[in-house]
Motif scaffolding. Sequence first.
Motif, mmCIF file in Angstrom:
data_model
loop_
_atom_site.group_PDB
_atom_site.id
_atom_site.type_symbol
_atom_site.label_atom_id
_atom_site.label_comp_id
_atom_site.label_asym_id
_atom_site.label_seq_id
_atom_site.Cartn_x
_atom_site.Cartn_y
_atom_site.Cartn_z
ATOM 1 N N MET A 104 0.911 -1.209 0.020
ATOM 2 C CA MET A 104 -0.173 -0.088 -0.029
ATOM 3 C C MET A 104 0.772 1.155 -0.099
ATOM 4 O O MET A 104 1.856 1.244 0.710
ATOM 5 N N ASN A 105 0.594 2.153 -0.714
ATOM 6 C CA ASN A 105 1.414 3.454 -1.046
ATOM 7 C C ASN A 105 0.982 4.397 0.188
ATOM 8 O O ASN A 105 0.020 4.360 0.828
ATOM 9 N N LEU A 106 2.051 5.292 0.165
ATOM 10 C CA LEU A 106 1.797 6.353 1.300
ATOM 11 C C LEU A 106 0.544 7.212 1.284
ATOM 12 O O LEU A 106 0.016 7.295 2.310
ATOM 13 N N PRO A 107 0.081 7.611 0.015
ATOM 14 C CA PRO A 107 -1.153 8.395 0.060
ATOM 15 C C PRO A 107 -2.184 7.604 0.542
ATOM 16 O O PRO A 107 -3.126 8.294 1.342
ATOM 17 N N ASN A 108 -2.268 6.226 0.135
ATOM 18 C CA ASN A 108 -3.347 5.467 0.799
ATOM 19 C C ASN A 108 -3.317 5.415 2.394
ATOM 20 O O ASN A 108 -4.426 5.109 3.118
ATOM 21 N N ALA B 187 -6.002 15.506 10.540
ATOM 22 C CA ALA B 187 -6.573 14.694 9.562
ATOM 23 C C ALA B 187 -6.876 15.350 8.297
ATOM 24 O O ALA B 187 -6.695 14.785 7.236
ATOM 25 N N SER B 188 -7.485 16.710 8.592
ATOM 26 C CA SER B 188 -7.613 17.442 7.343
ATOM 27 C C SER B 188 -6.333 17.886 6.358
ATOM 28 O O SER B 188 -6.420 17.778 5.430
ATOM 29 N N PHE B 189 -5.009 17.820 7.048
ATOM 30 C CA PHE B 189 -3.950 18.151 6.376
ATOM 31 C C PHE B 189 -3.491 16.896 5.569
ATOM 32 O O PHE B 189 -3.178 17.123 4.525
ATOM 33 N N THR B 190 -3.814 15.808 6.024
ATOM 34 C CA THR B 190 -3.561 14.649 5.401
ATOM 35 C C THR B 190 -4.266 14.280 3.887
ATOM 36 O O THR B 190 -3.982 13.798 3.065
ATOM 37 N N ASP B 191 -5.659 14.920 4.146
ATOM 38 C CA ASP B 191 -6.271 15.014 2.862
ATOM 39 C C ASP B 191 -5.542 15.852 1.693
ATOM 40 O O ASP B 191 -5.486 15.296 0.746
ATOM 41 N N MET B 192 -5.069 17.232 2.303
ATOM 42 C CA MET B 192 -4.194 17.687 1.178
ATOM 43 C C MET B 192 -3.167 17.168 0.886
ATOM 44 O O MET B 192 -2.423 16.980 -0.528
ATOM 45 N N LEU B 193 -2.296 16.470 1.713
ATOM 46 C CA LEU B 193 -0.893 15.770 1.597
ATOM 47 C C LEU B 193 -0.996 14.687 0.613
ATOM 48 O O LEU B 193 -0.398 14.428 -0.336
ATOM 49 N N ASP B 194 -1.977 13.731 1.021
ATOM 50 C CA ASP B 194 -2.128 12.643 0.047
ATOM 51 C C ASP B 194 -2.458 12.698 -1.374
ATOM 52 O O ASP B 194 -1.732 12.137 -2.155
ATOM 53 N N GLY B 195 -3.268 13.824 -1.616
ATOM 54 C CA GLY B 195 -3.604 13.917 -2.982
ATOM 55 C C GLY B 195 -2.445 14.466 -3.674
ATOM 56 O O GLY B 195 -2.009 14.247 -4.743
ATOM 57 N N LYS B 196 -1.657 15.456 -2.985
ATOM 58 C CA LYS B 196 -0.355 15.970 -3.596
ATOM 59 C C LYS B 196 0.549 14.919 -3.777
ATOM 60 O O LYS B 196 1.102 14.901 -4.756
ATOM 61 N N ASN C 117 3.517 11.698 -7.557
ATOM 62 C CA ASN C 117 4.357 10.679 -7.721
ATOM 63 C C ASN C 117 3.794 9.589 -8.396
ATOM 64 O O ASN C 117 4.373 8.290 -8.516
ATOM 65 N N ASN C 118 2.791 9.923 -9.000
ATOM 66 C CA ASN C 118 1.939 9.011 -10.070
ATOM 67 C C ASN C 118 1.527 7.653 -9.191
ATOM 68 O O ASN C 118 1.638 6.686 -9.603
ATOM 69 N N LEU C 119 1.007 8.107 -8.067
ATOM 70 C CA LEU C 119 0.503 6.888 -7.057
ATOM 71 C C LEU C 119 -1.038 6.741 -7.087
ATOM 72 O O LEU C 119 -1.550 6.493 -6.043
ATOM 73 N N VAL C 120 -1.718 7.335 -7.939
ATOM 74 C CA VAL C 120 -3.001 7.410 -7.926
ATOM 75 C C VAL C 120 -3.642 6.135 -8.114
ATOM 76 O O VAL C 120 -3.250 5.504 -8.961
ATOM 77 N N THR C 121 -4.477 5.718 -7.233
ATOM 78 C CA THR C 121 -5.109 4.108 -7.169
ATOM 79 C C THR C 121 -6.482 4.436 -7.260
ATOM 80 O O THR C 121 -7.305 5.247 -6.781
ATOM 81 N N ASN C 122 -7.162 3.409 -7.792
ATOM 82 C CA ASN C 122 -8.619 3.140 -7.609
ATOM 83 C C ASN C 122 -8.753 3.274 -6.061
ATOM 84 O O ASN C 122 -10.095 3.990 -5.750
ATOM 85 N N PHE C 123 -8.359 2.613 -5.311
ATOM 86 C CA PHE C 123 -8.430 2.678 -3.654
ATOM 87 C C PHE C 123 -8.650 3.983 -3.411
ATOM 88 O O PHE C 123 -9.435 4.688 -2.575
ATOM 89 N N GLY C 124 -7.585 4.862 -3.837
ATOM 90 C CA GLY C 124 -7.450 6.314 -3.400
ATOM 91 C C GLY C 124 -8.562 7.235 -3.988
ATOM 92 O O GLY C 124 -9.267 7.925 -3.251
ATOM 93 N N LYS C 125 -8.863 6.829 -5.222
ATOM 94 C CA LYS C 125 -10.114 7.760 -5.780
ATOM 95 C C LYS C 125 -11.417 7.255 -4.913
ATOM 96 O O LYS C 125 -12.295 8.431 -4.939
ATOM 97 N N ILE C 126 -11.531 6.202 -4.511
ATOM 98 C CA ILE C 126 -12.737 5.797 -3.850
ATOM 99 C C ILE C 126 -12.680 6.231 -2.445
ATOM 100 O O ILE C 126 -13.614 7.011 -1.847
ATOM 101 N N MET C 127 -11.444 5.836 -1.641
ATOM 102 C CA MET C 127 -11.517 6.155 -0.165
ATOM 103 C C MET C 127 -11.233 7.622 0.285
ATOM 104 O O MET C 127 -11.600 8.141 1.478
ATOM 105 N N ASP C 128 -10.299 8.309 -0.694
ATOM 106 C CA ASP C 128 -10.104 9.761 -0.230
ATOM 107 C C ASP C 128 -11.400 10.591 -0.097
ATOM 108 O O ASP C 128 -11.423 11.117 0.922
ATOM 109 N N PRO C 129 -12.096 10.746 -0.962
ATOM 110 C CA PRO C 129 -13.434 11.398 -0.637
ATOM 111 C C PRO C 129 -14.312 11.073 0.397
ATOM 112 O O PRO C 129 -15.065 11.551 1.214
ATOM 113 N N LEU C 130 -14.308 9.510 0.406
ATOM 114 C CA LEU C 130 -15.123 9.102 1.481
ATOM 115 C C LEU C 130 -14.555 9.352 2.911
ATOM 116 O O LEU C 130 -15.325 9.416 3.872
#
Length: 179
Positions: A1-5, A37-46, A51-64
């Motif tokens: 699992m990558n850092l953003p996730n 926690a809010s800061f991690t929202d900005m950080l994980d997206g950046k 680093n081209n680490l966008v995943t389907n898990f992240g696309k679903i779980m980040d907004p959730l």
Amino acid sequence: MNLPNKLTIGRVIAVPFFIACYMLEFYYVAFILFILASFTDMLDGKIARKNNLVTNFGKIMDPLADKILVYSAFCLMVEDGTVPGWMLIVILAREFTIAGMRTVAASEGLVIAAAMSGKIKTVLQMIAVPLLLLTTALANTSVYSVFNVAAQVFLWASLVMTVYSGFEYVLKNKSVFSL
């Protein structure tokens, strides 16, 4: 699992601790947890985009994860009278409408992308909540009124953006209703 996730999962894990601190009236600790926690929202997206680490898990779980964090706070604040219940109903109605539209669109192979207005709504909510927390924590102090005015401005701005972004999603994607 990558850092953003991992950061996204960390945001979800922080929610029960935030809730406990709020319910125990440890408002300053709840404030710090919410800010982190809010800061991690900005950080994980950046990090994910850089680093081209966008995943389907992240696309679903980040907004959730954002919704779990923010709407948990709003629910607690409705319970203690900090936020009017009707505001939360409007906010949740928008979320359920958009989620339903996305589900129908996805069943047809379509993707409804996040709009800038929805991102602005989230940012305004993530500013309103900590200000409301500080307002509660500072209730019997001389600076209460300053924080209360700021909190109310951001709460109402987030409500306006919630309604606006909801209408924008529906209008831009009205074809989903005919699928």
